[in-house]
Design a protein around this motif. Structure first.
Motif, PDB file in Angstrom:
ATOM      1  N   ILE A   1       4.651 -59.024  -3.443  1.00  0.00           N
ATOM      2  CA  ILE A   1       4.772 -60.297  -4.116  1.00  0.00           C
ATOM      3  C   ILE A   1       3.251 -60.681  -4.412  1.00  0.00           C
ATOM      4  CG2 ILE A   1       6.792 -61.016  -2.830  1.00  0.00           C
ATOM      5  CD1 ILE A   1       4.880 -62.666  -0.870  1.00  0.00           C
ATOM      6  N   LEU A   2       2.354 -59.766  -3.827  1.00  0.00           N
ATOM      7  CA  LEU A   2       0.776 -60.019  -4.164  1.00  0.00           C
ATOM      8  C   LEU A   2       0.048 -58.636  -4.511  1.00  0.00           C
ATOM      9  CD1 LEU A   2       0.310 -62.235  -0.963  1.00  0.00           C
ATOM     10  CD2 LEU A   2       0.118 -63.087  -3.375  1.00  0.00           C
ATOM     11  N   PRO A   3       0.729 -58.103  -5.733  1.00  0.00           N
ATOM     12  CA  PRO A   3       0.166 -57.078  -5.940  1.00  0.00           C
ATOM     13  C   PRO A   3      -1.045 -56.631  -6.291  1.00  0.00           C
ATOM     14  CG  PRO A   3       1.351 -57.841  -7.672  1.00  0.00           C
ATOM     15  CD  PRO A   3       1.375 -58.845  -6.606  1.00  0.00           C
ATOM     16  N   ASP A   4      -2.133 -57.780  -6.563  1.00  0.00           N
ATOM     17  CA  ASP A   4      -3.389 -57.762  -7.189  1.00  0.00           C
ATOM     18  C   ASP A   4      -4.363 -58.096  -6.009  1.00  0.00           C
ATOM     19  OD1 ASP A   4      -2.598 -57.182  -9.784  1.00  0.00           O
ATOM     20  OD2 ASP A   4      -2.447 -59.348 -10.209  1.00  0.00           O
ATOM     21  N   ARG A   5      -3.704 -58.321  -4.654  1.00  0.00           N
ATOM     22  CA  ARG A   5      -4.694 -58.513  -3.549  1.00  0.00           C
ATOM     23  C   ARG A   5      -4.615 -57.403  -2.632  1.00  0.00           C
ATOM     24  NH1 ARG A   5      -6.027 -64.502  -3.154  1.00  0.00           N
ATOM     25  NH2 ARG A   5      -4.499 -65.333  -4.419  1.00  0.00           N
ATOM     26  N   ARG A   6      -5.763 -57.165  -1.801  1.00  0.00           N
ATOM     27  CA  ARG A   6      -5.940 -56.149  -0.673  1.00  0.00           C
ATOM     28  C   ARG A   6      -5.268 -56.703   0.317  1.00  0.00           C
ATOM     29  NH1 ARG A   6     -11.291 -53.357   1.350  1.00  0.00           N
ATOM     30  NH2 ARG A   6     -10.486 -51.782   2.475  1.00  0.00           N
ATOM     31  N   VAL A   7      -4.372 -55.949   1.095  1.00  0.00           N
ATOM     32  CA  VAL A   7      -3.652 -56.247   2.146  1.00  0.00           C
ATOM     33  C   VAL A   7      -4.000 -55.524   3.316  1.00  0.00           C
ATOM     34  CG1 VAL A   7      -1.259 -56.639   3.054  1.00  0.00           C
ATOM     35  CG2 VAL A   7      -1.528 -57.043   0.704  1.00  0.00           C
ATOM     36  N   TRP A   8      -4.761 -56.175   4.126  1.00  0.00           N
ATOM     37  CA  TRP A   8      -5.137 -55.581   5.364  1.00  0.00           C
ATOM     38  C   TRP A   8      -3.795 -55.587   6.354  1.00  0.00           C
ATOM     39  CZ3 TRP A   8     -10.114 -53.577   5.864  1.00  0.00           C
ATOM     40  CH2 TRP A   8     -11.007 -53.866   5.086  1.00  0.00           C
ATOM     41  N   VAL A   9      -3.917 -54.426   7.335  1.00  0.00           N
ATOM     42  CA  VAL A   9      -2.937 -54.530   8.327  1.00  0.00           C
ATOM     43  C   VAL A   9      -3.689 -54.146   9.815  1.00  0.00           C
ATOM     44  CG1 VAL A   9      -0.717 -53.419   9.136  1.00  0.00           C
ATOM     45  CG2 VAL A   9      -1.295 -53.605   6.627  1.00  0.00           C
ATOM     46  N   ILE A  10      -3.019 -54.957  10.830  1.00  0.00           N
ATOM     47  CA  ILE A  10      -3.594 -54.550  12.137  1.00  0.00           C
ATOM     48  C   ILE A  10      -2.396 -54.235  12.874  1.00  0.00           C
ATOM     49  CG2 ILE A  10      -4.574 -55.545  14.394  1.00  0.00           C
ATOM     50  CD1 ILE A  10      -6.260 -57.451  12.460  1.00  0.00           C
ATOM     51  N   ASP A  11      -2.639 -53.086  13.694  1.00  0.00           N
ATOM     52  CA  ASP A  11      -1.645 -52.842  14.762  1.00  0.00           C
ATOM     53  C   ASP A  11      -2.196 -51.840  15.717  1.00  0.00           C
ATOM     54  OD1 ASP A  11       0.841 -52.608  16.355  1.00  0.00           O
ATOM     55  OD2 ASP A  11       2.163 -52.952  14.487  1.00  0.00           O
ATOM     56  N   ARG A  12      -1.539 -51.708  16.868  1.00  0.00           N
ATOM     57  CA  ARG A  12      -2.068 -50.724  17.896  1.00  0.00           C
ATOM     58  C   ARG A  12      -1.608 -49.184  17.584  1.00  0.00           C
ATOM     59  NH1 ARG A  12       0.160 -54.668  22.000  1.00  0.00           N
ATOM     60  NH2 ARG A  12      -1.646 -55.779  22.645  1.00  0.00           N
ATOM     61  N   VAL A  13      -0.572 -48.981  16.828  1.00  0.00           N
ATOM     62  CA  VAL A  13      -0.020 -47.761  16.469  1.00  0.00           C
ATOM     63  C   VAL A  13       0.510 -47.583  15.226  1.00  0.00           C
ATOM     64  CG1 VAL A  13       0.424 -46.948  18.796  1.00  0.00           C
ATOM     65  CG2 VAL A  13       2.145 -48.055  17.490  1.00  0.00           C
ATOM     66  N   LEU A  14       0.443 -46.724  14.355  1.00  0.00           N
ATOM     67  CA  LEU A  14       1.121 -46.443  13.010  1.00  0.00           C
ATOM     68  C   LEU A  14       2.442 -45.821  13.296  1.00  0.00           C
ATOM     69  CD1 LEU A  14       0.629 -46.791   9.917  1.00  0.00           C
ATOM     70  CD2 LEU A  14      -0.296 -44.673   9.988  1.00  0.00           C
ATOM     71  N   GLN A  15       3.341 -46.678  13.196  1.00  0.00           N
ATOM     72  CA  GLN A  15       4.798 -46.107  13.416  1.00  0.00           C
ATOM     73  C   GLN A  15       5.724 -46.658  12.400  1.00  0.00           C
ATOM     74  OE1 GLN A  15       5.522 -46.753  17.565  1.00  0.00           O
ATOM     75  NE2 GLN A  15       6.099 -48.992  17.322  1.00  0.00           N
ATOM     76  N   CYS A  16       5.135 -47.067  11.146  1.00  0.00           N
ATOM     77  CA  CYS A  16       5.956 -47.880  10.409  1.00  0.00           C
ATOM     78  C   CYS A  16       7.094 -46.693   9.466  1.00  0.00           C
ATOM     79  CB  CYS A  16       5.446 -48.557   9.273  1.00  0.00           C
ATOM     80  SG  CYS A  16       4.013 -47.653   8.188  1.00  0.00           S
ATOM     81  N   HIS A  17       7.655 -47.129   8.480  1.00  0.00           N
ATOM     82  CA  HIS A  17       8.485 -46.327   7.544  1.00  0.00           C
ATOM     83  C   HIS A  17       7.673 -45.575   6.745  1.00  0.00           C
ATOM     84  CE1 HIS A  17      11.510 -45.321   4.454  1.00  0.00           C
ATOM     85  NE2 HIS A  17      12.402 -45.230   5.181  1.00  0.00           N
ATOM     86  N   PRO A  18       7.932 -44.318   6.470  1.00  0.00           N
ATOM     87  CA  PRO A  18       6.962 -43.502   5.732  1.00  0.00           C
ATOM     88  C   PRO A  18       6.719 -44.073   4.235  1.00  0.00           C
ATOM     89  CG  PRO A  18       8.661 -42.127   6.375  1.00  0.00           C
ATOM     90  CD  PRO A  18       9.057 -43.404   6.989  1.00  0.00           C
ATOM     91  N   SER A  19       7.717 -45.019   3.737  1.00  0.00           N
ATOM     92  CA  SER A  19       7.438 -45.671   2.232  1.00  0.00           C
ATOM     93  C   SER A  19       6.413 -46.932   2.573  1.00  0.00           C
ATOM     94  CB  SER A  19       8.605 -45.957   1.659  1.00  0.00           C
ATOM     95  OG  SER A  19       9.350 -47.130   2.445  1.00  0.00           O
ATOM     96  N   CYS A  20       6.159 -47.406   3.846  1.00  0.00           N
ATOM     97  CA  CYS A  20       5.376 -48.480   4.245  1.00  0.00           C
ATOM     98  C   CYS A  20       3.951 -48.085   4.762  1.00  0.00           C
ATOM     99  CB  CYS A  20       6.163 -49.779   5.013  1.00  0.00           C
ATOM    100  SG  CYS A  20       7.877 -49.990   4.372  1.00  0.00           S
TER     101      CYS A  20
END
Length: 158
Positions: free
Chosen positions: A49-68
């Motif tokens: 929904i915000l393709p022109d914005r930089r989207v930062w992500v914070i989490d303790r571990v990277l365990q999301c779906h491969p497409s995400c």
């Protein structure tokens, strides 16, 4: 209400709230922040929904779906407070933040959200919107979009 119905209601409120917040920040400069990557559903929605914005992500571990999986440069792995302090020290301003941290124990979740509120506020652009599953302190509470039951999702202006 069944747990399935409750989950569907939460996901609907989350999606509708993020869509509303994205419209509210149109024309305002700044980045987007997803606090709590999890499976990556919210991150995926934000980048759509915000393709022109930089989207930062914070989490303790990277365990999301491969497409995400976010780009390496946008994924801040570790405890939230140091990662938020890093964003602040680098001069990034967040115009839309989504807060989705939690332990699953209401009292702990509320206490953590309250404790993190000042550091979240420190990275927010003036007038930015925070969409949260937990109550935050020190922000102007907003009504949010129609149709979301009171207390299901919370909306704030920095």
């Amino acid at each position: 209400m069944s747990r399935l119905d409750s989950m569907l209601r939460r996901f609907t409120a989350q999606r509708d709230g993020l869509n509303w917040a994205a419209a509210e920040i149109a024309g305002v400069a700044g980045d987007v922040l997803d606090m709590g990557l999890g499976n990556g559903r919210t991150y995926d929605h934000l980048r759509e929904i915000l393709p022109d914005r930089r989207v930062w992500v914070i989490d303790r571990v990277l365990q999301c779906h491969p497409s995400c999986v976010p780009p390496e440069a946008d994924f801040l792995q570790g405890e939230a407070v140091p990662m938020l302090e890093r964003l602040k020290s680098e001069g990034h301003k967040i115009v839309l933040a989504h807060y989705d941290f939690g332990f699953g124990v209401k009292e702990q979740d509320v206490a953590e959200a309250a404790a993190m509120s000042p550091v979240i506020a420190s990275v927010m652009a003036k007038g930015g919107i925070v969409v949260s599953g937990q109550p935050l302190v020190g922000f102007e509470e907003l009504k949010g979009p129609e149709g979301i039951p009171e207390g299901r999702y919370l909306f704030y202006r920095a």
